[in-house]
Design an enzyme around this catalytic site. Structure first.
Site, PDB file in Angstrom:
ATOM      1  N   ALA A 181       0.845  -1.201   0.000  1.00  0.00           N
ATOM      2  CA  ALA A 181       0.000   0.000   0.000  1.00  0.00           C
ATOM      3  C   ALA A 181       0.880   1.251   0.000  1.00  0.00           C
ATOM      4  O   ALA A 181       2.074   1.188   0.285  1.00  0.00           O
ATOM      5  CB  ALA A 181      -0.882  -0.020   1.245  1.00  0.00           C
ATOM      6  N   GLY A 262      -3.310  -3.661   1.731  1.00  0.00           N
ATOM      7  CA  GLY A 262      -4.091  -2.621   1.068  1.00  0.00           C
ATOM      8  C   GLY A 262      -5.510  -2.603   1.589  1.00  0.00           C
ATOM      9  O   GLY A 262      -5.793  -3.057   2.704  1.00  0.00           O
ATOM     10  N   SER A 263      -6.402  -2.091   0.766  1.00  0.00           N
ATOM     11  CA  SER A 263      -7.786  -1.876   1.199  1.00  0.00           C
ATOM     12  C   SER A 263      -8.562  -3.199   1.274  1.00  0.00           C
ATOM     13  O   SER A 263      -8.194  -4.190   0.629  1.00  0.00           O
ATOM     14  CB  SER A 263      -8.479  -0.946   0.204  1.00  0.00           C
ATOM     15  OG  SER A 263      -8.418  -1.525  -1.088  1.00  0.00           O
ATOM     16  N   GLU A 284      -3.322  -8.172   4.651  1.00  0.00           N
ATOM     17  CA  GLU A 284      -3.228  -7.136   5.693  1.00  0.00           C
ATOM     18  C   GLU A 284      -4.061  -5.960   5.196  1.00  0.00           C
ATOM     19  O   GLU A 284      -3.590  -5.136   4.411  1.00  0.00           O
ATOM     20  CB  GLU A 284      -1.774  -6.693   5.894  1.00  0.00           C
ATOM     21  CG  GLU A 284      -0.860  -7.781   6.408  1.00  0.00           C
ATOM     22  CD  GLU A 284      -0.942  -7.974   7.913  1.00  0.00           C
ATOM     23  OE1 GLU A 284      -1.717  -7.251   8.591  1.00  0.00           O
ATOM     24  OE2 GLU A 284      -0.226  -8.858   8.425  1.00  0.00           O
ATOM     25  N   THR A 319      -3.490   1.607  11.416  1.00  0.00           N
ATOM     26  CA  THR A 319      -3.809   1.563  12.845  1.00  0.00           C
ATOM     27  C   THR A 319      -4.287   2.910  13.395  1.00  0.00           C
ATOM     28  O   THR A 319      -4.426   3.063  14.611  1.00  0.00           O
ATOM     29  CB  THR A 319      -2.571   1.109  13.646  1.00  0.00           C
ATOM     30  OG1 THR A 319      -1.472   1.951  13.283  1.00  0.00           O
ATOM     31  CG2 THR A 319      -2.217  -0.347  13.398  1.00  0.00           C
TER      32      THR A 319
HETATM   33  P1  NAD Z   1      -5.152  -0.271  -2.342  1.00  0.00           P
HETATM   34  O1  NAD Z   1      -5.947  -1.459  -1.967  1.00  0.00           O
HETATM   35  O2  NAD Z   1      -5.761   0.753  -3.195  1.00  0.00           O
HETATM   36  O3  NAD Z   1      -3.794  -0.730  -3.092  1.00  0.00           O
HETATM   37  C1  NAD Z   1      -2.898  -1.652  -2.517  1.00  0.00           C
HETATM   38  C2  NAD Z   1      -2.058  -2.293  -3.618  1.00  0.00           C
HETATM   39  O4  NAD Z   1      -2.900  -3.088  -4.457  1.00  0.00           O
HETATM   40  C3  NAD Z   1      -1.365  -1.318  -4.546  1.00  0.00           C
HETATM   41  O5  NAD Z   1      -0.071  -1.810  -4.821  1.00  0.00           O
HETATM   42  C4  NAD Z   1      -2.238  -1.334  -5.777  1.00  0.00           C
HETATM   43  O6  NAD Z   1      -1.548  -0.977  -6.962  1.00  0.00           O
HETATM   44  C5  NAD Z   1      -2.657  -2.774  -5.831  1.00  0.00           C
HETATM   45  N1  NAD Z   1      -3.898  -3.090  -6.545  1.00  0.00           N
HETATM   46  C6  NAD Z   1      -4.957  -2.290  -6.798  1.00  0.00           C
HETATM   47  N2  NAD Z   1      -5.935  -2.993  -7.419  1.00  0.00           N
HETATM   48  C7  NAD Z   1      -5.478  -4.259  -7.553  1.00  0.00           C
HETATM   49  C8  NAD Z   1      -6.039  -5.456  -8.089  1.00  0.00           C
HETATM   50  N3  NAD Z   1      -7.266  -5.489  -8.615  1.00  0.00           N
HETATM   51  N4  NAD Z   1      -5.288  -6.575  -8.035  1.00  0.00           N
HETATM   52  C9  NAD Z   1      -4.062  -6.579  -7.487  1.00  0.00           C
HETATM   53  N5  NAD Z   1      -3.482  -5.470  -6.963  1.00  0.00           N
HETATM   54  C10 NAD Z   1      -4.188  -4.324  -6.993  1.00  0.00           C
HETATM   55  O7  NAD Z   1      -4.639   0.365  -0.954  1.00  0.00           O
HETATM   56  P2  NAD Z   1      -3.917   1.760  -0.685  1.00  0.00           P
HETATM   57  O8  NAD Z   1      -4.873   2.877  -0.912  1.00  0.00           O
HETATM   58  O9  NAD Z   1      -2.602   1.805  -1.369  1.00  0.00           O
HETATM   59  O10 NAD Z   1      -3.611   1.640   0.880  1.00  0.00           O
HETATM   60  C11 NAD Z   1      -4.477   2.015   1.915  1.00  0.00           C
HETATM   61  C12 NAD Z   1      -5.171   0.812   2.509  1.00  0.00           C
HETATM   62  O11 NAD Z   1      -4.206  -0.148   2.959  1.00  0.00           O
HETATM   63  C13 NAD Z   1      -5.989   1.164   3.740  1.00  0.00           C
HETATM   64  O12 NAD Z   1      -7.202   0.463   3.704  1.00  0.00           O
HETATM   65  C14 NAD Z   1      -5.122   0.681   4.905  1.00  0.00           C
HETATM   66  O13 NAD Z   1      -5.821   0.407   6.084  1.00  0.00           O
HETATM   67  C15 NAD Z   1      -4.508  -0.541   4.306  1.00  0.00           C
HETATM   68  N6  NAD Z   1      -3.279  -0.924   5.004  1.00  0.00           N
HETATM   69  C16 NAD Z   1      -3.327  -2.021   5.828  1.00  0.00           C
HETATM   70  C17 NAD Z   1      -2.206  -2.382   6.540  1.00  0.00           C
HETATM   71  C18 NAD Z   1      -2.231  -3.566   7.467  1.00  0.00           C
HETATM   72  O14 NAD Z   1      -1.163  -4.012   7.876  1.00  0.00           O
HETATM   73  N7  NAD Z   1      -3.389  -4.103   7.836  1.00  0.00           N
HETATM   74  C19 NAD Z   1      -1.026  -1.645   6.414  1.00  0.00           C
HETATM   75  C20 NAD Z   1      -1.009  -0.538   5.557  1.00  0.00           C
HETATM   76  C21 NAD Z   1      -2.158  -0.190   4.853  1.00  0.00           C
END
Ligand code: NAD
Length: 538
Positions: A181, A262-263, A284, A319
């Site tokens: 992310a 990611g999300s 995560e 977090t």
């Molecule tokens: P995101 O889900 O938009 O993107 C994360 C990653 O997924 C990026 O590398 C993106 O290019 C890739 N991606 C997007 N669409 C995809 C698909 N269809 N298939 C495969 N990969 C794809 O997240 P973001 O906006 O970069 O990050 C924020 C989110 O991450 C928040 O929800 C946050 O809570 C979460 N996060 C969680 C943790 C944890 O440890 N639980 C840590 C950091 C961030």
């Protein structure tokens, strides 16, 4: 599979080709990265990149910091092939030798800690101390893994059959893809890379498309250590790109495990896709973290901790504190103190030492913030602080994504309502008032996510409830410590829609290996388990 990775555009900003900012030049030069032209965004032992151009945009000023050539479908294919080959070499390198390579990576990172931390600030937007702290986290996990490389032990299990032994053996898994992310553009990769390399795997990293520069800087540091040790660079490959590169990786049967951060929305797609090909997946995902403050809490600790939890990183940590449940007896004093801290916050350049509030990472995030505040207002919430974006900042901050940290008191706590249920990745804190701890725990647990949680009390009985079976159902259950931030020693991760993943310390390494139960017969008989007889003379 890779055919599905089309050449659809990955450009993250307007097509207008803006001049590159000079802002990044000193930091990039200190990290041995050229600050002009297009940077190669693929590494598999060699640097390349001929896919679409990703623009790295400074969230503080809106300037373009760099342009990066992402991976074309062919380059992704090659990187996957080379990583698989590199794995075949690396799996036979003794684990303590792999630990020694991680020790050297740790040294190389430490030598560039401040520069890399500054680049995190520039590109992601978090304040400098947090940028440096994020690199420190990578250093810490590398330290941890040096020792771990001598302790990734299996077990000998007692057999019910005479002359038999059962071993549980961990072997390397194969190729681990790390999809990360934007908000932790260095540390999340660090957690994964350290464990994955120590376990004998090759790793392929696809960072967020908006933080390519950080990934190039980190990969330069790691590749130089690998080269010095005559280890194939594709042991730690990098493929920059957007959604479609991510999709192609997730679909690829060459990838043994996908570690995705990611999300929840994307995590659900990734989880299903990897599961559909029976791959291994570690998720995560989003957090929606609550702090609960009891009447006996020490407010001189709790108020600043909630302030940091909600406003630190401009609310862009998984977090971050998003919900605050206050006992009726402390509401007035707590909110008065908290509002004073909110009133003291000024937006600034994250690189300046005095800045506490940096920008949101993207323009789109400002929209998400504004929509969340509008929804709260519509639902009749009282806005005690913030509620608007900054529009009157002096140049160059006027080009940045700055919003006012917001405290909202919705009319009531209803965990079925989107206001309470959904993660808004921005500094918006919702406050609710409770009378009994059980009620607050129910609210804490009533949302889909289960990442971090925090109870403020001096009463041992409350602590017992909170960390026990009827307590918080989150992966992180703190007492007199805020929701935000964690050390590397314990396994990090969340439950429920946060994905159940565990990374970093604790037993997290056990996911990065392939476990085998090996029953060895060193007797002259061949008995079956459970006393089963399978002979016609029986
Ligand atoms: P995101 O889900 O938009 O993107 C994360 C990653 O997924 C990026 O590398 C993106 O290019 C890739 N991606 C997007 N669409 C995809 C698909 N269809 N298939 C495969 N990969 C794809 O997240 P973001 O906006 O970069 O990050 C924020 C989110 O991450 C928040 O929800 C946050 O809570 C979460 N996060 C969680 C943790 C944890 O440890 N639980 C840590 C950091 C961030």
């Amino acid at each position: 599979m890779l055919a599905t990775h089309s050449r659809r555009t990955l450009v993250t900003t307007a097509p207008r080709r803006l001049a590159l900012s000079t802002r990044a030049a000193p930091v990039l030069n200190a990290l041995d990265i050229a600050s002009e032209n297009e940077l190669p965004g693929v590494y598999d032992g060699q640097w390349g990149g001929s896919g679409d151009v990703l623009e790295s945009v400074c969230p503080t000023t809106g300037e373009v910091l760099a342009r990066v050539r992402s991976a074309s479908p062919e380059e992704l294919h090659t990187a996957l092939e080379k990583s698989k080959e590199a794995y075949k070499f690396f799996r036979s390198v003794p684990a303590p030798r792999r630990g020694e390579i991680l020790r050297q990576i740790r040294e190389a990172l430490a030598a560039k800690r401040d520069e890399l931390g500054a680049l995190v600030s520039l590109e992601m937007g978090k304040i400098r101390t947090e940028g440096v702290g994020e690199v420190q986290e990578f250093i810490d996990i590398a330290d941890y893994v040096v020792g771990l490389s001598r302790m990734m032990n299996g077990r000998v299990v007692a057999s019910e059959r005479p002359g038999h032994s059962i071993l549980e053996v961990p072997n390397p898994l194969g190729l681990v893809a790390v999809l990360s992310a934007f908000n932790f553009p260095v540390a999340v990769y660090g957690w994964n890379l350290a464990l994955s390399l120590a376990a004998g795997n090759a790793t392929l990293w696809k960072p967020s498309e908006t933080t390519s520069l950080c990934s190039i800087a980190v990969t330069k540091i790691i590749s130089s250590v690998l080269e010095k040790n005559s280890i194939p660079g594709a042991v730690a490959s990098l493929v920059t790109g957007g959604k479609y590169v991510g999709q192609a990786i997730v679909e690829s049967r060459d990838v043994d495990m996908v570690s995705f951060t990611g999300s929840e929305h994307v995590g659900r797609i990734v989880g299903r896709t990897v599961q559909s090909r029976f791959g291994k997946v570690l998720l995560e995902l989003g957090g929606n973290n609550a702090s609960i403050v009891m009447p006996d809490a020490d407010l001189s600790l709790a108020v600043p901790a909630v302030f940091f939890g909600a406003v630190g990183t401009a609310g862009q940590r998984c977090t971050s504190s998003r919900r605050l449940y206050l006992h009726r007896a402390v509401v007035a004093e707590f909110l008065e103190r908290l509002q004073k801290l909110y009133a003291s916050v000024r937006p600034g350049d994250p690189l300046a030492a005095s800045t506490l509030l940096g920008p949101l990472h993207t323009r789109a995030a400002v929209g998400i913030y504004s929509d969340a505040v509008a929804r709260l207002r519509k639902a009749g919430a009282e806005i005690l602080a913030g509620g608007t974006q900054y529009v009157d900042l002096a140049s160059p901050l006027d080009g940045g994504n700055f919003v006012r940290p917001t405290i909202a008191v919705p009319k009531k706590v209803d965990v079925a309502d989107a206001i309470w249920r959904e993660e808004t990745f921005a500094p918006v804190l919702c406050v609710g008032v409770f009378d009994e701890l059980e009620e607050a725990i129910q609210w804490n647990n009533g949302v889909p996510q289960g990442l971090s949680s925090s109870l403020w009390t001096r009463d041992l009985r409350n602590v017992g409830k909170w960390i026990g079976p009827a307590g918080s159902d989150a992966g992180i259950v703190n007492v007199n410590v805020g929701t935000s931030g964690a050390e590397i020693g314990a396994a990090f991760g969340g439950n429920k829609s946060t994905g159940w993943g565990r990374e970093s310390g604790g037993d997290a390494w056990k996911q990065y290996v392939r476990w085998s139960a090996c029953t060895i017969n060193f007797s002259d008989e061949a008995p079956l388990a459970q006393g089963v007889q399978f002979s016609s003379t029986a």
